[in-house]
Enzyme design. Structure first.
Site, PDB file in Angstrom:
ATOM      1  N   GLY A   1       0.842  -1.202   0.000  1.00 58.06           N
ATOM      2  CA  GLY A   1       0.000   0.000   0.000  1.00 58.06           C
ATOM      3  C   GLY A   1       0.871   1.244   0.000  1.00 58.06           C
ATOM      4  N   ARG A   2       0.229   2.371  -0.326  1.00 54.82           N
ATOM      5  CA  ARG A   2       0.966   3.636  -0.351  1.00 54.82           C
ATOM      6  C   ARG A   2       0.179   4.723   0.349  1.00 54.82           C
ATOM      7  NH1 ARG A   2       5.176   3.836  -4.180  1.00 54.82           N
ATOM      8  NH2 ARG A   2       4.928   2.351  -5.894  1.00 54.82           N
ATOM      9  N   GLY A   3       0.882   5.671   0.981  1.00 53.86           N
ATOM     10  CA  GLY A   3       0.243   6.842   1.567  1.00 53.86           C
ATOM     11  C   GLY A   3       0.887   8.079   0.983  1.00 53.86           C
TER      12      GLY A   3
ATOM     13  N   SER B   1       3.222  10.155   2.239  1.00 53.70           N
ATOM     14  CA  SER B   1       4.690  10.161   2.307  1.00 53.70           C
ATOM     15  C   SER B   1       5.222   8.816   2.784  1.00 53.70           C
ATOM     16  CB  SER B   1       5.165  11.292   3.230  1.00 53.70           C
ATOM     17  OG  SER B   1       4.515  11.160   4.468  1.00 53.70           O
ATOM     18  N   SER B   2       4.450   7.762   2.552  1.00 52.63           N
ATOM     19  CA  SER B   2       4.930   6.446   2.981  1.00 52.63           C
ATOM     20  C   SER B   2       4.592   5.364   1.972  1.00 52.63           C
ATOM     21  CB  SER B   2       4.319   6.094   4.335  1.00 52.63           C
ATOM     22  OG  SER B   2       2.960   5.794   4.180  1.00 52.63           O
TER      23      SER B   2
ATOM     24  N   VAL C   1       4.206   1.039   1.998  1.00 53.84           N
ATOM     25  CA  VAL C   1       4.182  -0.140   2.867  1.00 53.84           C
ATOM     26  C   VAL C   1       4.522  -1.362   2.017  1.00 53.84           C
ATOM     27  CG1 VAL C   1       2.795  -1.555   4.436  1.00 53.84           C
ATOM     28  CG2 VAL C   1       2.445   0.909   4.375  1.00 53.84           C
TER      29      VAL C   1
ATOM     30  N   LYS D   1       6.416  -0.075   7.011  1.00 54.55           N
ATOM     31  CA  LYS D   1       5.952   1.225   6.501  1.00 54.55           C
ATOM     32  C   LYS D   1       7.187   2.112   6.428  1.00 54.55           C
ATOM     33  CE  LYS D   1       2.482   4.731   7.779  1.00 54.55           C
ATOM     34  NZ  LYS D   1       1.260   4.916   8.558  1.00 54.55           N
TER      35      LYS D   1
ATOM     36  N   ASP E   1      -9.070   8.672  12.396  1.00 51.56           N
ATOM     37  CA  ASP E   1      -9.128   8.316  10.977  1.00 51.56           C
ATOM     38  C   ASP E   1      -9.603   6.879  10.786  1.00 51.56           C
ATOM     39  OD1 ASP E   1      -8.948   8.914   8.305  1.00 51.56           O
ATOM     40  OD2 ASP E   1      -6.807   8.518   8.137  1.00 51.56           O
TER      41      ASP E   1
ATOM     42  N   LYS F   1     -11.633   4.118   9.288  1.00 50.85           N
ATOM     43  CA  LYS F   1     -12.316   3.865   8.001  1.00 50.85           C
ATOM     44  C   LYS F   1     -11.856   2.489   7.516  1.00 50.85           C
ATOM     45  CE  LYS F   1      -8.719   6.438   5.543  1.00 50.85           C
ATOM     46  NZ  LYS F   1      -8.376   7.471   4.604  1.00 50.85           N
TER      47      LYS F   1
ATOM     48  N   ASN G   1      -8.237   1.646   6.861  1.00 49.90           N
ATOM     49  CA  ASN G   1      -7.302   1.580   7.996  1.00 49.90           C
ATOM     50  C   ASN G   1      -7.643   0.440   8.955  1.00 49.90           C
ATOM     51  OD1 ASN G   1      -5.762   3.666   7.070  1.00 49.90           O
ATOM     52  ND2 ASN G   1      -6.894   5.243   8.178  1.00 49.90           N
TER      53      ASN G   1
ATOM     54  N   ASP H   1      -2.934   2.431  11.181  1.00 42.81           N
ATOM     55  CA  ASP H   1      -2.737   3.819  10.774  1.00 42.81           C
ATOM     56  C   ASP H   1      -3.110   4.815  11.879  1.00 42.81           C
ATOM     57  OD1 ASP H   1      -2.178   6.096   9.459  1.00 42.81           O
ATOM     58  OD2 ASP H   1      -3.487   5.738   7.734  1.00 42.81           O
TER      59      ASP H   1
ATOM     60  N   THR I   1     -10.996  11.787   7.142  1.00 41.77           N
ATOM     61  CA  THR I   1     -11.368  11.556   5.743  1.00 41.77           C
ATOM     62  C   THR I   1     -12.821  12.018   5.567  1.00 41.77           C
ATOM     63  OG1 THR I   1      -9.900   9.654   5.792  1.00 41.77           O
ATOM     64  CG2 THR I   1     -11.450   9.762   3.962  1.00 41.77           C
TER      65      THR I   1
HETATM   66  P1  ADP Z   1      -0.969   5.872   5.503  1.00 41.00           P
HETATM   67  O1  ADP Z   1      -0.806   6.638   6.757  1.00 41.00           O
HETATM   68  O2  ADP Z   1      -0.027   6.343   4.445  1.00 41.00           O
HETATM   69  O3  ADP Z   1      -2.412   5.779   5.052  1.00 41.00           O
HETATM   70  P2  ADP Z   1      -1.190   3.120   6.414  1.00 41.00           P
HETATM   71  O4  ADP Z   1      -0.547   2.738   7.688  1.00 41.00           O
HETATM   72  O5  ADP Z   1      -2.668   3.287   6.423  1.00 41.00           O
HETATM   73  O6  ADP Z   1      -0.452   4.400   5.834  1.00 41.00           O
HETATM   74  O7  ADP Z   1      -0.797   2.043   5.307  1.00 41.00           O
HETATM   75  C1  ADP Z   1      -1.169   2.216   3.919  1.00 41.00           C
HETATM   76  C2  ADP Z   1      -1.709   0.897   3.381  1.00 41.00           C
HETATM   77  O8  ADP Z   1      -0.677  -0.119   3.443  1.00 41.00           O
HETATM   78  C3  ADP Z   1      -2.868   0.307   4.172  1.00 41.00           C
HETATM   79  O9  ADP Z   1      -4.086   0.902   3.831  1.00 41.00           O
HETATM   80  C4  ADP Z   1      -2.753  -1.168   3.801  1.00 41.00           C
HETATM   81  O10 ADP Z   1      -3.283  -1.409   2.514  1.00 41.00           O
HETATM   82  C5  ADP Z   1      -1.247  -1.384   3.730  1.00 41.00           C
HETATM   83  N1  ADP Z   1      -0.760  -1.854   5.046  1.00 41.00           N
HETATM   84  C6  ADP Z   1      -0.361  -1.095   6.076  1.00 41.00           C
HETATM   85  N2  ADP Z   1       0.015  -1.831   7.135  1.00 41.00           N
HETATM   86  C7  ADP Z   1      -0.144  -3.117   6.764  1.00 41.00           C
HETATM   87  C8  ADP Z   1       0.045  -4.388   7.428  1.00 41.00           C
HETATM   88  N3  ADP Z   1       0.489  -4.438   8.671  1.00 41.00           N
HETATM   89  N4  ADP Z   1      -0.243  -5.517   6.754  1.00 41.00           N
HETATM   90  C9  ADP Z   1      -0.711  -5.454   5.473  1.00 41.00           C
HETATM   91  N5  ADP Z   1      -0.914  -4.307   4.800  1.00 41.00           N
HETATM   92  C10 ADP Z   1      -0.642  -3.147   5.424  1.00 41.00           C
HETATM   93 MG    MG Z   2      -4.101   4.793   5.933  1.00 44.47          MG
END
Ligand code: ADP
Ligand code: MG
Length: 388
Positions: free
Chosen positions: A32-34, A36-37, A39, A54, A154, A156, A159, A172, A191
């Site tokens: 996954g992507r955020g 500035s991050s 995963v 992350k 947050d 949803k 998360n 998250d 959100t």
């Molecule tokens: P952001 O703050 O950028 O939204 P998140 O912590 O929500 O970051 O992580 C972004 C996405 O990465 C998540 O919505 C999910 O799809 C994936 N992800 C994050 N943590 C995990 C995890 N522990 N296991 C599997 N997927 C994860």
């Molecule tokens: Mg998130």
């Protein structure tokens, strides 16, 4: 984890632990992507165990200096909060973390089944039973963080992650904060579709009180509504109208999806989606709601004859059910042409096809497209251009 809580309270030390991270873990595909991050799945070399890492960019290449400083500060806050929650089984576990000048690595337990968001898109909507399991775990996690004065801000389906056994893990904590006594929050964060009226009020008007933990219960109400019928309670193509609906707490259970849902879950949703945060149900009260209460059935004496007769009835019932499944009552041509959505079977078929074909439109952080997939009335502006 080797570091103490005090380490994360202090500013990031001028060390480069990136090489330490790469020595211990093998990075794999992106999960996954955020903003500035990123995963990724990763494997601990020593044990072969899988985790999710992350990776937060604090190099300064993607923003101004003050933004980078803010990202660092927010990440330290996120680490602190995650460590306060590490004992709860429905909250994501932070396994380790590493800091370097350019990146911060947060190593989490891996949730192989991904986001609740994707699961919902796959199945369109959830049964009451499945919703009860998920919501009970969510309420337990929320109650736990609230007793520690943490507000998530947050919540949803994006998360909320699912582990191998389909248990939820709230994740998250990027917007989460610890409330000091009597503190009221004033920042607009979260959100859009999940924002509580009091959060919107703070950003729109002067002289309104700040907000607190109750915002998480509002978001839980939005989540529960969406799980049960597949579409969110507050939405409109024009965001201003959606915001107005939230501020007025204007939503309904009128769509056909609600016909098969009993009154008890609707009652819980009504108690969560209360505009006045002081009147809104708390996580503890929600856990005591009849929706979650399971009557304890006293152990009965084993009676062989009764069990045998019941078994025969069950088998007969099963064959009957199978017969009706294979030979459903005929649907009139008129119903199919004028109102196919009124027939449950057709509705499920239409929704299933729509999600199968257009499910990829449903974007993270944007409930609008999910709702649009459920819109089955002709748009006013299209009606005019329809040839007569
Ligand atoms: P952001 O703050 O950028 O939204 P998140 O912590 O929500 O970051 O992580 C972004 C996405 O990465 C998540 O919505 C999910 O799809 C994936 N992800 C994050 N943590 C995990 C995890 N522990 N296991 C599997 N997927 C994860
Ligand atoms: Mg998130």
């Amino acid at each position: 984890m080797t570091k103490t809580k005090d380490d994360v309270d202090a500013d990031l030390p001028d060390t480069d632990q990136a090489s330490e991270y790469y020595a211990l873990y093998e990075p794999k595909e992106i999960l996954g992507r955020g903003i500035s991050s990123t995963v990724r799945r990763c494997v601990e070399k020593k044990t072969g165990k899988e985790y999710a890492v992350k990776i937060i960019d604090v190099s300064g290449e993607k923003g101004e200096d003050y933004q980078v400083e803010q990202t660092k500060k927010d990440t330290l806050r996120e680490i602190n909060i995650l460590r306060m929650c590490e004992s709860h089984e429905n909250i994501i576990e932070l396994h380790d973390y590493f800091e370097s000048a350019a990146f911060i690595f947060l190593v989490f337990e891996l949730c192989k089944m991904g986001e609740l968001f994707d699961y919902l898109t796959e199945v369109v909507s959830l049964s009451e039973k499945r919703t009860r399991i998920i919501m009970r775990q969510l309420m337990e996690a929320v109650d736990f963080i609230h007793t520690k004065s943490i507000v998530h801000r947050d919540l949803k389906p994006e998360n909320i992650l699912l582990d191998d056994n389909m248990n939820i893990k709230v994740s998250d904590f990027g917007f989460a904060t610890v409330l000091t006594e009597d503190e009221e929050l004033l920042e607009l964060c979260g959100t859009p579709g999940y924002l509580a009226p009091e959060v919107l009020a703070v950003s729109m008007y002067d002289n309104v009180p700040g907000y607190g933990k109750a915002v998480d219960l509002w978001a839980c109400g939005v989540i529960m509504y969406t799980l049960l019928c597949g579409s969110p309670p507050f939405w409109h193509r024009k965001q201003m109208l959606m915001i107005r609906a939230i501020m007025q707490g204007s939503y309904s259970f009128s769509s056909p999806e609600w016909d098969e849902v009993s009154e008890t879950p609707k009652d819980l949703i009504k108690k969560m989606l209360v505009v006045d945060p002081n009147e809104r149900i708390t996580a503890k009260e929600a856990l005591a709601h009849p929706f979650f209460r399971r009557e304890l059935v006293p152990a009965k004496k084993f009676m062989a004859k009764k069990v045998f007769v019941s078994a025969i009835w069950c088998v007969r019932f099963f064959y009957r059910l199978q017969y009706f499944y294979r030979h459903p009552p005929p649907i009139s041509f008129e119903t199919v042409t004028t109102n196919p959505y009124s027939v449950k079977l057709m509705r499920k078929l239409i929704d299933g096809c729509a999600f199968g074909m257009y499910g990829h439109w449903v974007k993270r952080g944007d409930n609008q497209n999910r709702a649009a997939l459920f819109e089955h009335t002709l748009r006013e502006d299209w009606k005019c251009s329809t040839p007569t």
